[in-house]
Design a protein around this motif. Structure first.
Motif, mmCIF file in Angstrom:
data_model
loop_
_atom_site.group_PDB
_atom_site.id
_atom_site.type_symbol
_atom_site.label_atom_id
_atom_site.label_comp_id
_atom_site.label_asym_id
_atom_site.label_seq_id
_atom_site.Cartn_x
_atom_site.Cartn_y
_atom_site.Cartn_z
ATOM 1 N N ASP A 127 -32.060 17.875 13.939
ATOM 2 C CA ASP A 127 -31.401 17.150 12.843
ATOM 3 C C ASP A 127 -32.412 16.850 11.732
ATOM 4 O OD1 ASP A 127 -29.290 16.484 15.037
ATOM 5 O OD2 ASP A 127 -28.432 15.612 13.222
ATOM 6 N N GLN A 128 -33.679 16.656 12.091
ATOM 7 C CA GLN A 128 -34.706 16.422 11.057
ATOM 8 C C GLN A 128 -35.049 17.741 10.376
ATOM 9 O OE1 GLN A 128 -34.974 13.272 10.626
ATOM 10 N NE2 GLN A 128 -33.915 13.034 12.578
ATOM 11 N N ILE A 129 -35.101 18.809 11.157
ATOM 12 C CA ILE A 129 -35.480 20.112 10.590
ATOM 13 C C ILE A 129 -34.398 20.567 9.596
ATOM 14 C CG2 ILE A 129 -36.153 22.503 11.122
ATOM 15 C CD1 ILE A 129 -36.935 21.486 13.953
ATOM 16 N N VAL A 130 -33.133 20.425 9.993
ATOM 17 C CA VAL A 130 -32.012 20.718 9.089
ATOM 18 C C VAL A 130 -30.900 19.681 9.310
ATOM 19 C CG1 VAL A 130 -30.179 22.330 8.475
ATOM 20 C CG2 VAL A 130 -32.437 23.196 8.971
ATOM 21 N N PRO A 131 -30.722 18.760 8.371
ATOM 22 C CA PRO A 131 -29.627 17.789 8.520
ATOM 23 C C PRO A 131 -28.271 18.483 8.585
ATOM 24 C CG PRO A 131 -31.167 17.095 6.804
ATOM 25 C CD PRO A 131 -31.549 18.491 7.188
ATOM 26 N N ALA A 132 -27.325 17.839 9.277
ATOM 27 C CA ALA A 132 -26.037 18.480 9.585
ATOM 28 C C ALA A 132 -25.273 18.940 8.352
ATOM 29 C CB ALA A 132 -25.173 17.512 10.398
ATOM 30 N N GLU A 133 -25.440 18.227 7.236
ATOM 31 C CA GLU A 133 -24.627 18.617 6.073
ATOM 32 C C GLU A 133 -24.919 20.049 5.627
ATOM 33 O OE1 GLU A 133 -26.719 15.358 5.098
ATOM 34 O OE2 GLU A 133 -27.107 15.876 2.994
ATOM 35 N N TYR A 134 -26.137 20.551 5.925
ATOM 36 C CA TYR A 134 -26.481 21.927 5.556
ATOM 37 C C TYR A 134 -25.885 22.945 6.532
ATOM 38 C CZ TYR A 134 -29.803 19.770 2.351
ATOM 39 O OH TYR A 134 -30.365 19.031 1.349
ATOM 40 N N CYS A 135 -25.391 22.446 7.654
ATOM 41 C CA CYS A 135 -24.804 23.348 8.651
ATOM 42 C C CYS A 135 -23.351 23.683 8.338
ATOM 43 C CB CYS A 135 -24.913 22.741 10.044
ATOM 44 S SG CYS A 135 -26.605 22.423 10.536
ATOM 45 N N LYS A 136 -22.887 23.249 7.187
ATOM 46 C CA LYS A 136 -21.535 23.630 6.758
ATOM 47 C C LYS A 136 -21.529 25.045 6.203
ATOM 48 C CE LYS A 136 -20.254 19.135 4.811
ATOM 49 N NZ LYS A 136 -19.670 18.620 3.550
ATOM 50 N N ARG A 137 -22.697 25.556 5.882
ATOM 51 C CA ARG A 137 -22.761 26.870 5.258
ATOM 52 C C ARG A 137 -22.450 27.969 6.273
ATOM 53 N NH1 ARG A 137 -28.552 26.081 2.135
ATOM 54 N NH2 ARG A 137 -27.946 24.255 0.904
ATOM 55 N N VAL A 138 -21.925 29.078 5.779
ATOM 56 C CA VAL A 138 -21.516 30.155 6.686
ATOM 57 C C VAL A 138 -22.490 31.330 6.662
ATOM 58 C CG1 VAL A 138 -19.081 29.544 6.602
ATOM 59 C CG2 VAL A 138 -19.991 31.157 4.922
ATOM 60 N N VAL A 139 -23.630 31.145 6.000
ATOM 61 C CA VAL A 139 -24.608 32.232 5.873
ATOM 62 C C VAL A 139 -25.810 31.985 6.781
ATOM 63 C CG1 VAL A 139 -23.946 32.871 3.540
ATOM 64 C CG2 VAL A 139 -25.641 31.049 3.907
ATOM 65 N N LYS A 140 -26.678 32.987 6.871
ATOM 66 C CA LYS A 140 -27.802 32.936 7.796
ATOM 67 C C LYS A 140 -29.138 32.788 7.069
ATOM 68 C CE LYS A 140 -28.802 35.326 12.155
ATOM 69 N NZ LYS A 140 -28.372 36.434 13.008
ATOM 70 N N SER A 141 -29.101 32.833 5.751
ATOM 71 C CA SER A 141 -30.358 32.697 5.006
ATOM 72 C C SER A 141 -30.136 31.779 3.808
ATOM 73 C CB SER A 141 -30.847 34.071 4.554
ATOM 74 O OG SER A 141 -29.867 34.665 3.728
ATOM 75 N N GLY A 142 -31.237 31.464 3.141
ATOM 76 C CA GLY A 142 -31.153 30.575 1.991
ATOM 77 C C GLY A 142 -31.215 29.106 2.386
ATOM 78 N N TYR A 143 -31.912 28.822 3.490
ATOM 79 C CA TYR A 143 -31.999 27.443 3.980
ATOM 80 C C TYR A 143 -33.319 26.746 3.634
ATOM 81 C CZ TYR A 143 -27.672 28.112 6.600
ATOM 82 O OH TYR A 143 -26.368 28.335 6.943
ATOM 83 N N ALA A 144 -34.115 27.356 2.716
ATOM 84 C CA ALA A 144 -35.399 26.735 2.376
ATOM 85 C C ALA A 144 -35.192 25.306 1.870
ATOM 86 C CB ALA A 144 -36.131 27.587 1.342
ATOM 87 N N ASP A 145 -34.112 25.093 1.119
ATOM 88 C CA ASP A 145 -33.855 23.743 0.582
ATOM 89 C C ASP A 145 -33.459 22.757 1.669
ATOM 90 O OD1 ASP A 145 -31.418 25.047 1.061
ATOM 91 O OD2 ASP A 145 -30.378 23.871 -0.475
ATOM 92 N N ALA A 146 -33.009 23.277 2.803
ATOM 93 C CA ALA A 146 -32.555 22.405 3.887
ATOM 94 C C ALA A 146 -33.700 21.941 4.784
ATOM 95 C CB ALA A 146 -31.526 23.147 4.744
ATOM 96 N N LEU A 147 -34.805 22.685 4.734
ATOM 97 C CA LEU A 147 -35.910 22.420 5.669
ATOM 98 C C LEU A 147 -36.486 21.011 5.479
ATOM 99 C CD1 LEU A 147 -37.794 23.527 7.881
ATOM 100 C CD2 LEU A 147 -39.274 24.390 6.047
ATOM 101 N N PHE A 148 -36.418 20.203 6.519
ATOM 102 C CA PHE A 148 -36.890 18.811 6.483
ATOM 103 C C PHE A 148 -36.369 18.083 5.237
ATOM 104 C CE2 PHE A 148 -40.357 21.020 8.886
ATOM 105 C CZ PHE A 148 -40.118 20.430 10.122
ATOM 106 N N ALA A 149 -35.111 18.369 4.874
ATOM 107 C CA ALA A 149 -34.575 17.914 3.584
ATOM 108 C C ALA A 149 -34.775 16.414 3.349
ATOM 109 C CB ALA A 149 -33.106 18.277 3.484
#
Lengths: 468, 208
Positions: free
Chosen positions: B22-44
């Motif tokens: 949950d710290q590495i990627v908060p749940a709100e970023y898990c709404k996305r349906v893709v597998k990449s583009g999560y740099a902004d989510a990292l330890f957000a």
């Protein structure tokens, strides 16, 4: 079987699912049931699309909408959430997978619905792209959470290549005192062995205290095995298990039932079987527990006080306690019973079943939720909700001033619209008190359903006995 | 996947134990349906603190994350691994990993390097002294190498081979098709199935 060496239940479950074994390779394990939902499956289906692969056994996968659905309406307003739900619907349609979507009479949290339908049976191997899949171990099934790559693997092959975990016995000795339950049992274990105490293990819960638990309580116990770091948790099936399953929509019937039960009776750890680790915990002195920190192992009796970081001998634990208390805005020495609570959440795959609602309603009957506190009651499934309404529990909750909501994961995880705002503090029957779990700066105290209900009435952390 | 044999890169120390996904990627970023583009989510959430170590320009090029005990516990979200990769990381060195995270990491070519607390502490101290501190994760030899020093680490043999050769794990399982079919013939007949429509007699028709 009698000529074979004594084996633990976990070993038996593992062995019966091995499709292929070779030196230097993980075992190839067959999966009997795959549960899936909107949050961890889209990328797995994408993978199938990109490689042109089909779903091997669509009838062994059940999809549900739970993580990202509202619980005050069946209309999804947020376009990002809507897309995620639509993606699941499209994927299930394309691959011929049964889906109980928002508004369906079988919709609810995967880990509540699967068992309710009798889909989870002793001896099965069950996976889901969700760490709380450990819940299903309550049936004497091998059940564990997987990531999205493994979801794709299971969809394509109905198998997983995976190394056998070690085995741990947790022996609960003594009898649970009144006012305590499965939630206190598992919080006590996690406090004892730590958030990583179970890493690499499948835990088998044993002892008279476990035998005395109902199926729903066993699910609560196994559910939080992951919070002890374990891959899975198990309870050997017994008459309680069989009685729960009999007559459920997907349970075997007639001659099949007899054959199944005869097999299920063999699913127990043999006398003389060796575990890699054994932990004993006397539960006779247990009292209701509450977490004070930001990981589930940071729990103390509700009758206690917020601990001082200096009281931890391990320097790492001391640092973690300091950080946790700062985040939680708690002062060492404060009695837990004096901690005011803004929101109480009753629900989740840990404590969103009918028995949880019943015991909470008993506490709330004839009482009112404190004016400073909000109580959300979120049944784990439509079936739980309907059962509660038949029993009049909804009236008890509404009369007390609580919100009677629709099923879903809700405020457990800060993903859907049910979240704490700002620095709000909750007492929650869910499973994780991590930083930001229920909202970006939210503070969570994990509690049992009866403590949640009493807390809602008192407006601060309380047990039913405190209400007078 | 591209073969991954050895990686040398700059290390950064994140001094926290029990870092959950949950710290590495908060749940709100898990709404996305893709597998990449999560740099902004990292330890957000932690990144909102200006002094958070990963916000410091000196560590911008780091590819090896040094963390405390018990990294990647909690939620099974593979988004945590995708985000670490999108954030430029190739390996995480920590004392213990969550079981699901460890598996997700290997499935995506992010190497979990399990080391005793003392080793991680030593490496952290060096990374904090010198932001250009570099180490090598050798997946072939299963060693963590810094200058003349090195430490062994473990990796599941098969997962390691797949990474070394860039092989597709699903393809390997599909090659066992006959064995899977043979197993399926042995399964007890009473085991449940959920074909499409099996719950339809209970449907309300009110679904949207």
């Amino acid at each position: 079987m009698t000529t074979e060496a004594p084996a633990t239940l976990a070993e038996k479950l593992w062995e019966t699912h091995v499709v292929h074994r070779a030196d230097g390779e993980p075992d190839l394990l067959y999966i009997d049931l795959h549960l899936t939902h909107e949050a961890t499956s889209p990328q797995a289906f994408d993978g199938l699309r990109l490689t042109g692969r089909a779903v091997r056994r669509p009838e062994l996968t059940l999809a549900l909408e739970d993580h990202n659905v509202p619980t005050d309406s069946t209309v999804i307003e947020d376009p990002v959430s809507r897309l995620q739900i639509d993606t699941l619907r499209r994927n299930c349609e394309t691959h011929g997978i049964e889906l109980y979507q928002l508004g369906h009479r079988r919709q609810g949290i995967v880990h509540v619905v699967g068992p309710q339908l009798g889909l989870v049976q002793p001896g099965m191997a069950v996976v889901c792209g969700d760490s709380h899949t450990s819940t299903h171990g309550a049936f004497g099934a091998l059940a564990f959470g997987i990531g999205t790559s493994d979801v794709e693997h299971v969809l394509a092959t109905q198998c997983l290549a995976i190394s056998r975990p070690r085995t741990m016995a947790v022996e609960f000795t003594g009898e649970l005192p009144p006012g305590t339950g499965a939630k206190d049992l598992i919080l006590a274990l996690i406090a004892e062995i730590g958030a990583n105490g179970g890493q690499g293990y499948v835990i088998e819960y044993r002892g008279a205290a476990v035998r005395a638990l109902s199926m729903e309580a066993r699910m609560t116990l196994c559910n939080m095995s992951i919070e002890a770091g374990a891959r899975a948790g198990l309870v050997a099936p017994d008459e309680t298990t069989f009685a729960y399953l009999k007559g459920r929509p997907h349970a075997p019937q007639g001659a099949d039932w007899d054959a199944a039960v005869a097999h299920w009776r063999t699913l127990r750890t043999d006398d003389g079987a060796a575990f890699d680790r054994t932990v004993e915990l006397d539960v006779s002195g247990l009292s209701p527990l509450v977490t004070w920190g930001t990981n589930p192992s940071q729990a103390v009796p509700l009758s206690g006080r917020v601990p001082a970081p200096a009281s931890f001998t391990d320097p790492a634990e001391r640092v973690a306690a300091e950080r946790a208390l700062q985040y939680m805005d708690l002062t060492p020495g404060t009695p837990l019973r004096e901690v005011p609570i803004d929101v109480v959440f009753l629900g989740s795959c840990t404590n969103g079943r009918i028995e949880d609602l019943r015991v909470a309603a008993e506490v709330l009957r004839g009482r009112r939720v404190a004016g400073t506190t909000r109580l959300l009651v979120v049944p784990g499934s439509v079936q739980v909700r309907e059962q509660a309404e038949q029993e009049g529990l909804d009236r008890v909750f509404l009369d007390a001033g609580a919100e009677w909501r629709l099923p879903g994961c809700s405020m457990c995880l800060g993903m859907n619209t049910d979240r704490l705002t700002g620095p709000q503090r909750s007492a929650s029957t869910s499973n994780r008190n991590y930083e930001g779990r229920q909202g970006a700066t939210a503070r969570t105290h994990l509690v049992s359903p009866v403590v949640a209900a009493a807390t809602a009435v008192a407006g601060r952390l309380s047990a039913p006995a405190d209400l007078g | 996947m591209e073969p991954l044999i050895t990686h040398t890169g700059q290390a950064v120390a994140l001094r926290r134990d029990d870092i959950d996904t949950d710290q590495i990627v908060p749940a709100e970023y898990c709404k996305r349906v893709v597998k990449s583009g999560y740099a902004d989510a990292l330890f957000a959430r932690w990144r909102q603190e200006p002094d958070f170590v990963l916000n410091r320009p000196a560590h911008a090029g780091a590819t090896v994350l040094l963390a405390g005990r018990n990294f990647g516990i909690g939620s099974s979200r593979e988004h945590a691994v995708w985000a670490l990769k999108d954030g430029g990381f190739v390996a995480v060195v920590a004392s213990g990993f969550g079981d699901i995270f460890r598996r997700n990491a290997m499935n995506n070519g992010l190497i979990p390097v399990d080391q005793p607390v003392e080793v991680v502490q030593e490496l952290m101290a060096e990374a904090e002294r010198d932001p250009s501190f570099t180490l090598t994760v050798d997946l072939q030899q299963l060693r963590l190498v810094v200058g003349g020093r090195s430490w062994p680490f473990e990796a599941e043999q098969r997962a390691r081979e797949l990474l070394l050769q860039g092989l597709d794990t699903i393809e390997l399982t599909m090659r066992r098709g006959e064995l899977i079919e043979a197993y399926e013939r042995r399964r007890p007949s009473w085991l449940p199935t959920v074909p499409v429509g099996s719950g339809s007699e209970h449907a309300t028709g009110g679904a949207r």
